[in-house]
Design a protein around this motif. Sequence first.
Motif, PDB file in Angstrom:
ATOM      1  N   ASP A 167       0.482  -6.177 -15.717  1.00 16.24           N
ATOM      2  CA  ASP A 167       1.036  -5.263 -14.883  1.00 16.24           C
ATOM      3  C   ASP A 167       2.377  -5.177 -14.684  1.00 16.24           C
ATOM      4  N   ARG A 168       3.044  -6.306 -14.334  1.00 13.26           N
ATOM      5  CA  ARG A 168       4.490  -6.636 -14.254  1.00 13.26           C
ATOM      6  C   ARG A 168       5.493  -6.259 -15.218  1.00 13.26           C
ATOM      7  N   HIS A 169       4.712  -6.279 -16.456  1.00 11.56           N
ATOM      8  CA  HIS A 169       5.761  -5.827 -17.413  1.00 11.56           C
ATOM      9  C   HIS A 169       5.480  -4.506 -17.929  1.00 11.56           C
ATOM     10  N   GLY A 170       4.562  -3.920 -17.725  1.00 10.27           N
ATOM     11  CA  GLY A 170       4.039  -2.610 -18.198  1.00 10.27           C
ATOM     12  C   GLY A 170       3.459  -2.387 -19.507  1.00 10.27           C
ATOM     13  N   TRP A 171       2.826  -3.771 -19.893  1.00 13.27           N
ATOM     14  CA  TRP A 171       2.275  -3.870 -21.322  1.00 13.27           C
ATOM     15  C   TRP A 171       1.036  -3.297 -21.437  1.00 13.27           C
ATOM     16  N   VAL A 172       0.621  -3.344 -22.759  1.00  9.52           N
ATOM     17  CA  VAL A 172      -0.642  -2.469 -23.460  1.00  9.52           C
ATOM     18  C   VAL A 172      -1.523  -3.818 -23.278  1.00  9.52           C
ATOM     19  N   VAL A 173      -2.836  -3.372 -23.030  1.00  3.66           N
ATOM     20  CA  VAL A 173      -4.166  -4.182 -23.435  1.00  3.66           C
ATOM     21  C   VAL A 173      -5.200  -3.541 -23.991  1.00  3.66           C
ATOM     22  N   MET A 174      -5.479  -3.870 -25.455  1.00  2.75           N
ATOM     23  CA  MET A 174      -6.541  -3.104 -26.016  1.00  2.75           C
ATOM     24  C   MET A 174      -7.944  -3.840 -25.549  1.00  2.75           C
ATOM     25  N   LEU A 175      -8.805  -3.021 -25.036  1.00  2.00           N
ATOM     26  CA  LEU A 175      -9.973  -3.395 -24.389  1.00  2.00           C
ATOM     27  C   LEU A 175     -11.337  -2.975 -25.168  1.00  2.00           C
ATOM     28  N   HIS A 176     -11.927  -3.773 -25.827  1.00  2.01           N
ATOM     29  CA  HIS A 176     -13.497  -3.584 -26.243  1.00  2.01           C
ATOM     30  C   HIS A 176     -14.495  -4.038 -25.257  1.00  2.01           C
ATOM     31  N   ALA A 330       0.635  20.675 -32.009  1.00  4.35           N
ATOM     32  CA  ALA A 330       1.115  19.780 -31.097  1.00  4.35           C
ATOM     33  C   ALA A 330       0.538  18.996 -30.249  1.00  4.35           C
ATOM     34  N   ASP A 331      -0.958  19.194 -30.115  1.00  5.39           N
ATOM     35  CA  ASP A 331      -1.834  18.343 -29.594  1.00  5.39           C
ATOM     36  C   ASP A 331      -2.125  17.240 -30.300  1.00  5.39           C
ATOM     37  N   ARG A 332      -2.339  17.402 -31.827  1.00  2.00           N
ATOM     38  CA  ARG A 332      -2.664  16.623 -32.792  1.00  2.00           C
ATOM     39  C   ARG A 332      -1.677  15.766 -33.032  1.00  2.00           C
ATOM     40  N   ARG A 333      -0.411  16.072 -32.984  1.00  2.00           N
ATOM     41  CA  ARG A 333       0.775  15.244 -33.114  1.00  2.00           C
ATOM     42  C   ARG A 333       0.686  14.009 -32.179  1.00  2.00           C
ATOM     43  N   ASP A 334       0.634  14.631 -30.899  1.00  2.00           N
ATOM     44  CA  ASP A 334       0.362  13.617 -29.642  1.00  2.00           C
ATOM     45  C   ASP A 334      -0.558  12.623 -30.037  1.00  2.00           C
ATOM     46  N   ILE A 335      -1.886  13.082 -30.411  1.00  3.79           N
ATOM     47  CA  ILE A 335      -3.037  12.084 -30.532  1.00  3.79           C
ATOM     48  C   ILE A 335      -2.711  11.179 -31.543  1.00  3.79           C
ATOM     49  N   PHE A 336      -2.104  11.727 -32.739  1.00  2.52           N
ATOM     50  CA  PHE A 336      -2.129  10.769 -33.920  1.00  2.52           C
ATOM     51  C   PHE A 336      -0.767  10.206 -33.891  1.00  2.52           C
ATOM     52  N   HIS A 337       0.288  10.303 -33.253  1.00  5.68           N
ATOM     53  CA  HIS A 337       1.585   9.674 -33.233  1.00  5.68           C
ATOM     54  C   HIS A 337       2.120   9.642 -31.993  1.00  5.68           C
ATOM     55  N   ASP A 338       2.476  10.599 -31.027  1.00  7.88           N
ATOM     56  CA  ASP A 338       3.405  10.558 -30.143  1.00  7.88           C
ATOM     57  C   ASP A 338       2.815   9.921 -29.075  1.00  7.88           C
ATOM     58  N   ASN A 339       1.612   9.962 -28.569  1.00  5.80           N
ATOM     59  CA  ASN A 339       1.124   9.423 -27.550  1.00  5.80           C
ATOM     60  C   ASN A 339       1.235   7.749 -27.529  1.00  5.80           C
ATOM     61  N   ALA A 340       1.088   7.363 -28.878  1.00 10.01           N
ATOM     62  CA  ALA A 340       1.221   5.820 -28.980  1.00 10.01           C
ATOM     63  C   ALA A 340       2.745   5.314 -28.839  1.00 10.01           C
ATOM     64  N   ARG A 341       3.391   6.005 -29.393  1.00  7.47           N
ATOM     65  CA  ARG A 341       4.795   5.749 -29.307  1.00  7.47           C
ATOM     66  C   ARG A 341       5.337   5.861 -27.869  1.00  7.47           C
ATOM     67  N   ARG A 342       4.727   6.934 -27.006  1.00  6.19           N
ATOM     68  CA  ARG A 342       5.236   6.875 -25.739  1.00  6.19           C
ATOM     69  C   ARG A 342       4.749   5.538 -25.053  1.00  6.19           C
ATOM     70  N   ILE A 343       3.776   5.325 -25.026  1.00 10.74           N
ATOM     71  CA  ILE A 343       3.141   4.462 -24.326  1.00 10.74           C
ATOM     72  C   ILE A 343       3.737   2.921 -24.722  1.00 10.74           C
ATOM     73  N   LEU A 344       4.190   2.765 -26.099  1.00 10.46           N
ATOM     74  CA  LEU A 344       4.629   1.366 -26.513  1.00 10.46           C
ATOM     75  C   LEU A 344       6.000   1.428 -26.045  1.00 10.46           C
ATOM     76  N   ALA A 345       6.857   2.644 -25.885  1.00 10.62           N
ATOM     77  CA  ALA A 345       8.076   2.533 -25.300  1.00 10.62           C
ATOM     78  C   ALA A 345       8.200   2.248 -23.845  1.00 10.62           C
ATOM     79  N   GLY A 346       7.178   2.105 -23.265  1.00 11.04           N
ATOM     80  CA  GLY A 346       7.025   1.930 -21.815  1.00 11.04           C
ATOM     81  C   GLY A 346       6.985   3.083 -21.023  1.00 11.04           C
ATOM     82  N   GLU A 347       6.870   4.285 -21.614  1.00 10.07           N
ATOM     83  CA  GLU A 347       6.704   5.472 -20.642  1.00 10.07           C
ATOM     84  C   GLU A 347       5.306   5.849 -20.073  1.00 10.07           C
ATOM     85  N   PRO A 348       5.384   6.374 -18.994  1.00 12.63           N
ATOM     86  CA  PRO A 348       4.102   6.659 -18.331  1.00 12.63           C
ATOM     87  C   PRO A 348       3.259   7.661 -19.313  1.00 12.63           C
TER      88      PRO A 348
END
Length: 348
Positions: A167-176, A330-348
Motif C-alpha cells: 500500500d505504501r508503494h502503490g504496488w500490485v499483488v496477484m491474489l489467488h 476501445a474497451d478491448r484495448r483497455d482489457i487486453f493492454h491499456d489497463n495493465a499498463r496503467r496500473i503498472l505505471a502506478g496510475e489509479p
Amino acid sequence: MPPLFDVKAVDRRCYEEELRDWLPDQLFDVHVHCWLRSLQTQQESDKRTVSWPHLVAAENPIEHLLESYRLFFPGKECGALIFSMVRPGDPFDPLNDYVAKVVREHDNYEGLLFAHPQWSAETFEQKILDGGFRGAKVYLNHSPAYLPVDELRIFDFLPHHQLDVLDRHGWVVMLHIPRHARLRDPVNLHQMLEIEQRYPRVKVIIAHVGRAYCAEDVGDAFRILAPTERMLFDFSANTNAGVFGQLLDAVGPKRVLFGSDLPITRMRMRRIERDGRYLNLVPPRLYGDVSNDPNMAEVSPEDADQLTWFIYEELRAFRVAADAAGLTMADRRDIFHDNARRILAGEP
C-alpha cells in the motif's frame, strides 16, 4: 529453437476466423509463470492445490514463453507480467532472481516477486526493490502446512504487514483466493472487501475471476463486489462466458485484465461443467494417465482432432461475454493492454 508444440488446422482456423481481428494489435498478459525446472527441488506438489496443471509443462523459460506467443498470436505484439512457480520446499531467491533477469533483458516485460508470508515487512520490501519488481505474487500453498484447505484465509498467505508495504508503494499483488467455495465464499468476500477498504493504494488483481470456473462458484459475489472501486480481476485459465458476463456487468471493462496463466493454457482441451465441477476434456494419453484426476477426462481420438488450445477456449468464451456486453474495440484495448499498463505505471 524448434516449435514448442504443433499448430493444427483447428488452431489456425480458430485464430483466423474468431480471434485475430477481434483482438487488439497489442496484448499485455498479466498472469504468466516463468521458471526453470533446474532451479526447483524435487518436492511433491502441495495436496491443498490441484495437480493437473503440472502435467502440461515442467518449466516455462523465457524462450518457451516467447515461442508460445509467436505461435498463439501471429501478427500481435505481446508483453507480459511474469512471476515464478515456487512450490513448498523450493528455493525462493534463485527462482525470483530468474524472473528479475528476464525482465531486465526483455522489453515489454514486468515482474512480480513470488513472496513467502513469513518474510518480515523489511525483507519483503527489500526483495521487491532489489529485483525491480512491480509488486508480489502470493499463493495459498505457502501458508502454514497444518492449516486444512478449507480453513485457509487470505491473510494466512497475504499478511497485513506485507499489505502495508504494498500500500505504501502503490504496488500490485496477484491474489489467488483460497477455499472450496471460491468466489462465493463469505470469508473470502469479507477479506477481499477489507483489503479494498484498508489498503486503498494496493493494485489487487483477483486471479481467474476469483476461481469462479463454474456458475455455482459465483453465488451473490458480484452483487457484493459491485460497489468496489479499485479491485481488479484477470480471467486467466477460465472459460466461463456466463461468469465473464457477470464480471463485466459488476465492474465494467476498466477493471478487467487479460491473463493467460501460461504455460498451463498451452493444454489442448475443452472445458465443461459437470455437477458443479469443471472438467478438462483432453486427447487420449497426451497428458499421461488422468483417470484418477477429478478435473480431467479423455475424449475419443476422433473428438481429439477438434480440440484447440486452452488459451483459445478462454478467449472464445470472453468474446461471447464481451460481445453480449457491447464492448467496443476501445474497451478491448483497455482489457487486453491499456489497463495493465496503467496500473503498472502506478496510475489509479
